[in-house]
Write a protein that holds these residues in place. Sequence first.
Motif, PDB file in Angstrom:
ATOM      1  N   LYS A  52       0.752  -1.119  -0.029  1.00  0.00           N
ATOM      2  CA  LYS A  52      -0.055   0.157   0.013  1.00  0.00           C
ATOM      3  C   LYS A  52       0.936   1.313   0.159  1.00  0.00           C
ATOM      4  O   LYS A  52       1.860   1.184   0.797  1.00  0.00           O
ATOM      5  CB  LYS A  52      -0.892   0.018   1.330  1.00  0.00           C
ATOM      6  CG  LYS A  52      -2.036  -0.905   1.171  1.00  0.00           C
ATOM      7  CD  LYS A  52      -3.199  -0.576   2.347  1.00  0.00           C
ATOM      8  CE  LYS A  52      -3.950  -1.390   2.598  1.00  0.00           C
ATOM      9  NZ  LYS A  52      -3.698  -2.438   3.548  1.00  0.00           N
ATOM     10  N   ILE A  53       0.359   2.316  -0.546  1.00  0.00           N
ATOM     11  CA  ILE A  53       1.276   3.651  -0.930  1.00  0.00           C
ATOM     12  C   ILE A  53       0.693   4.355   0.442  1.00  0.00           C
ATOM     13  O   ILE A  53      -0.226   5.224   0.201  1.00  0.00           O
ATOM     14  CB  ILE A  53       1.216   4.137  -2.142  1.00  0.00           C
ATOM     15  CG1 ILE A  53       1.617   3.216  -3.290  1.00  0.00           C
ATOM     16  CG2 ILE A  53       2.211   5.317  -2.285  1.00  0.00           C
ATOM     17  CD1 ILE A  53       2.769   2.472  -3.178  1.00  0.00           C
ATOM     18  N   ASP A  54       1.104   4.102   1.471  1.00  0.00           N
ATOM     19  CA  ASP A  54       0.741   5.025   2.583  1.00  0.00           C
ATOM     20  C   ASP A  54       2.078   5.664   3.555  1.00  0.00           C
ATOM     21  O   ASP A  54       2.981   5.407   2.880  1.00  0.00           O
ATOM     22  CB  ASP A  54      -0.212   4.147   3.414  1.00  0.00           C
ATOM     23  CG  ASP A  54       0.440   2.646   3.929  1.00  0.00           C
ATOM     24  OD1 ASP A  54       1.884   2.674   3.696  1.00  0.00           O
ATOM     25  OD2 ASP A  54       0.006   1.684   4.509  1.00  0.00           O
ATOM     26  N   ARG A  55       1.475   6.044   4.778  1.00  0.00           N
ATOM     27  CA  ARG A  55       2.683   6.800   5.369  1.00  0.00           C
ATOM     28  C   ARG A  55       3.967   5.777   5.744  1.00  0.00           C
ATOM     29  O   ARG A  55       4.925   6.190   5.636  1.00  0.00           O
ATOM     30  CB  ARG A  55       2.221   7.219   6.773  1.00  0.00           C
ATOM     31  CG  ARG A  55       3.104   8.237   7.447  1.00  0.00           C
ATOM     32  CD  ARG A  55       2.578   8.444   8.730  1.00  0.00           C
ATOM     33  NE  ARG A  55       2.642   7.337   9.521  1.00  0.00           N
ATOM     34  CZ  ARG A  55       3.352   6.383  10.059  1.00  0.00           C
ATOM     35  NH1 ARG A  55       4.622   6.698  10.103  1.00  0.00           N
ATOM     36  NH2 ARG A  55       3.024   5.382  10.856  1.00  0.00           N
ATOM     37  N   LYS A  56       3.468   4.577   5.936  1.00  0.00           N
ATOM     38  CA  LYS A  56       4.492   3.455   6.448  1.00  0.00           C
ATOM     39  C   LYS A  56       5.408   3.139   5.035  1.00  0.00           C
ATOM     40  O   LYS A  56       6.455   2.963   5.466  1.00  0.00           O
ATOM     41  CB  LYS A  56       3.638   2.309   6.818  1.00  0.00           C
ATOM     42  CG  LYS A  56       4.411   1.043   7.404  1.00  0.00           C
ATOM     43  CD  LYS A  56       3.788   1.064   9.234  1.00  0.00           C
ATOM     44  CE  LYS A  56       5.241   0.587   9.540  1.00  0.00           C
ATOM     45  NZ  LYS A  56       5.652   1.440  10.944  1.00  0.00           N
ATOM     46  N   PHE A  57       4.737   3.220   3.924  1.00  0.00           N
ATOM     47  CA  PHE A  57       5.745   3.087   2.895  1.00  0.00           C
ATOM     48  C   PHE A  57       6.612   3.903   2.683  1.00  0.00           C
ATOM     49  O   PHE A  57       7.953   3.549   2.498  1.00  0.00           O
ATOM     50  CB  PHE A  57       4.741   3.048   1.747  1.00  0.00           C
ATOM     51  CG  PHE A  57       5.368   2.881   0.430  1.00  0.00           C
ATOM     52  CD1 PHE A  57       5.709   1.685  -0.274  1.00  0.00           C
ATOM     53  CD2 PHE A  57       5.988   4.442  -0.388  1.00  0.00           C
ATOM     54  CE1 PHE A  57       6.537   1.754  -1.413  1.00  0.00           C
ATOM     55  CE2 PHE A  57       6.622   4.092  -1.503  1.00  0.00           C
ATOM     56  CZ  PHE A  57       6.830   2.728  -2.009  1.00  0.00           C
ATOM     57  N   PHE A  58       6.196   5.195   2.958  1.00  0.00           N
ATOM     58  CA  PHE A  58       7.402   6.259   2.757  1.00  0.00           C
ATOM     59  C   PHE A  58       8.449   6.350   3.921  1.00  0.00           C
ATOM     60  O   PHE A  58       9.517   6.311   3.488  1.00  0.00           O
ATOM     61  CB  PHE A  58       6.861   7.500   2.654  1.00  0.00           C
ATOM     62  CG  PHE A  58       5.813   7.888   1.187  1.00  0.00           C
ATOM     63  CD1 PHE A  58       6.684   8.284   0.228  1.00  0.00           C
ATOM     64  CD2 PHE A  58       4.581   7.777   1.088  1.00  0.00           C
ATOM     65  CE1 PHE A  58       5.987   8.656  -1.060  1.00  0.00           C
ATOM     66  CE2 PHE A  58       4.026   8.031   0.021  1.00  0.00           C
ATOM     67  CZ  PHE A  58       4.715   8.112  -1.067  1.00  0.00           C
ATOM     68  N   GLU A  59       7.910   6.011   5.030  1.00  0.00           N
ATOM     69  CA  GLU A  59       8.782   5.836   6.200  1.00  0.00           C
ATOM     70  C   GLU A  59       9.997   4.680   5.853  1.00  0.00           C
ATOM     71  O   GLU A  59      11.113   4.893   6.408  1.00  0.00           O
ATOM     72  CB  GLU A  59       7.885   5.581   7.387  1.00  0.00           C
ATOM     73  CG  GLU A  59       8.827   5.772   8.649  1.00  0.00           C
ATOM     74  CD  GLU A  59       8.006   5.411   9.997  1.00  0.00           C
ATOM     75  OE1 GLU A  59       6.768   6.073   9.980  1.00  0.00           O
ATOM     76  OE2 GLU A  59       8.265   4.560  10.983  1.00  0.00           O
ATOM     77  N   LYS A  60       9.441   3.734   5.447  1.00  0.00           N
ATOM     78  CA  LYS A  60      10.188   2.752   5.049  1.00  0.00           C
ATOM     79  C   LYS A  60      11.370   2.938   4.271  1.00  0.00           C
ATOM     80  O   LYS A  60      12.399   2.788   4.548  1.00  0.00           O
ATOM     81  CB  LYS A  60       9.639   1.403   4.756  1.00  0.00           C
ATOM     82  CG  LYS A  60       8.991   0.566   5.795  1.00  0.00           C
ATOM     83  CD  LYS A  60       8.750  -1.009   4.929  1.00  0.00           C
ATOM     84  CE  LYS A  60       7.812  -1.884   6.111  1.00  0.00           C
ATOM     85  NZ  LYS A  60       6.872  -2.698   5.131  1.00  0.00           N
ATOM     86  N   LYS A  61      11.057   3.594   3.220  1.00  0.00           N
ATOM     87  CA  LYS A  61      12.048   3.975   2.049  1.00  0.00           C
ATOM     88  C   LYS A  61      12.914   4.935   2.879  1.00  0.00           C
ATOM     89  O   LYS A  61      14.328   4.826   2.473  1.00  0.00           O
ATOM     90  CB  LYS A  61      11.186   4.667   0.993  1.00  0.00           C
ATOM     91  CG  LYS A  61      10.181   3.708   0.319  1.00  0.00           C
ATOM     92  CD  LYS A  61      11.248   2.865  -0.587  1.00  0.00           C
ATOM     93  CE  LYS A  61      10.183   2.018  -1.393  1.00  0.00           C
ATOM     94  NZ  LYS A  61      10.840   0.832  -1.856  1.00  0.00           N
ATOM     95  N   ILE A  62      12.362   5.927   3.691  1.00  0.00           N
ATOM     96  CA  ILE A  62      13.421   6.722   4.252  1.00  0.00           C
ATOM     97  C   ILE A  62      14.395   6.309   5.324  1.00  0.00           C
ATOM     98  O   ILE A  62      15.650   6.392   5.432  1.00  0.00           O
ATOM     99  CB  ILE A  62      12.463   8.150   4.741  1.00  0.00           C
ATOM    100  CG1 ILE A  62      11.846   8.821   3.780  1.00  0.00           C
ATOM    101  CG2 ILE A  62      13.598   9.114   5.848  1.00  0.00           C
ATOM    102  CD1 ILE A  62      10.865   9.943   4.253  1.00  0.00           C
ATOM    103  N   ILE A  63      13.837   5.076   6.043  1.00  0.00           N
ATOM    104  CA  ILE A  63      14.704   4.706   7.061  1.00  0.00           C
ATOM    105  C   ILE A  63      15.859   3.941   6.224  1.00  0.00           C
ATOM    106  O   ILE A  63      16.926   3.913   6.743  1.00  0.00           O
ATOM    107  CB  ILE A  63      13.993   3.566   7.603  1.00  0.00           C
ATOM    108  CG1 ILE A  63      12.817   4.381   8.942  1.00  0.00           C
ATOM    109  CG2 ILE A  63      14.961   2.495   8.544  1.00  0.00           C
ATOM    110  CD1 ILE A  63      12.124   3.266   9.442  1.00  0.00           C
ATOM    111  N   SER A  64      15.381   3.329   5.196  1.00  0.00           N
ATOM    112  CA  SER A  64      16.390   2.435   4.316  1.00  0.00           C
ATOM    113  C   SER A  64      17.466   3.405   3.787  1.00  0.00           C
ATOM    114  O   SER A  64      18.557   3.195   3.829  1.00  0.00           O
ATOM    115  CB  SER A  64      15.890   1.595   3.559  1.00  0.00           C
ATOM    116  OG  SER A  64      16.421   1.641   2.161  1.00  0.00           O
TER     117      SER A  64
END
Length: 398
Positions: free
Chosen positions: A75-87
């Motif tokens: 899903k393209i949600d907040r969690k999605f962007f957060e994961k990309k930023i963490i990585s």
Amino acid sequence: MNREINLKIKSKHVNKYKNGYPLIFKEAIINIDDLHKEGTIVKLVDEKNQFIARGYYGKQNKGYGWVLSRKEKTKIDRKFFEKKIISALNKRAAFYNNPQTTVFRVFNGEGDGVGGVTIDYFDGYYLINWYSEGIYTFRDYIINSLKKLIEFKAIYQKKRFNTEGKYIDEDGFVLGERGKFPIIVKENGVKFAVYLNEGAMVGVFLDQRNVRKAIRDKYSKGKTVLNTFSYTGAFSIFAALGGAKKTTSVDLANRSLPKTIEQFSINGIDYEAHDIVVEDVFNYFKYAVKKNIKFDMVILDPPSFAKSKKYKFSAAKDYKNLLKEAIAITEDKGIIVASTNCSSFGMNKFKGFIDTAFKEMEGKYKLMEEFSLPKDFGTIETFKEGNYLKVVFIKKIK
Ligand code: SAH
């Protein structure tokens, strides 16, 4: 939540996306008329409605958006962007602990899994560049993720897309405590004055870090250096600190004079010992030939496209001629640093321009070393255009 629509992909382009190509482009789309609102989530499907990938609609140069995931369940949600930023942050961990270099890229668009947005770090300040209205609709997800994950003095942003015919011009402050500009940052021990509150260009291009270091550490001692398209003179500063006899910086923008003086001064260099020329580079070449002025090193770092009163320059068409102008005013055994950020051709073609230029000048040369983007500007194999930077150090033999 952004709305989702199906985007049908022409059969001949399906494999491209299945293999990881991230840019959604017009010619690949069957039902282009279904795209209305930027930021719409698009499910790429084949002509049988089979899932290929999911992305978003956002116009950027020739692109219509970016693929974000090839997993149907994502899903393209907040969690999605957060994961990309963490990585992305994890990949740059070492950069945070280097007191000699306090500026680097934290998030490099499609190279970090989300095309259309970059995030740079400037000694505690973060600068987000949004390249389309589409990606800007996800701003809360991205900014809130940053808020949660990192400590910062402030976050600034630049909207690099067209809004009713012009860029939105504002100082770009988002969160935290407003900076007092310029802030002074460091790269390999050298200071830069940075203005996050001005236009798109903040004072330094971070992707040339390794090139600047090479110029300072290996090529400048005792040399006369011509830095063309010099902007704030970053290459000149490094050359001067590397022991150059004299640098000459040429740029036609009026701002380049005070900005270059500022960069010299904050590094404790007497700018009066150097030449800073506000002029069209192409006029300057003619002047140098007429006066028989030659340099031990000539740096070429033009924009991909430039238009001045008298001249029009396109890197893809005119780089060879630019090289010929440089060759004419470089001493034998001198160095030409040829750089381009043009994404429409690759390193081989660029080397072809170099070869042709020397042939047409009846000269001889040797390639010394080459650079592409530094590590923090991570790119992906499936999107070669993203690896846009090409820099070649050339020795002119005759
Ligand atoms: N080499 C610089 C970045 C160059 S940015 C650095 O390392 O920081 C491109 C610059 O080219 C801009 O400052 C712009 O003013 C300048 N420019 C564009 N066309 C030009 C021309 N015909 N003559 C001189 N400068 C030009």
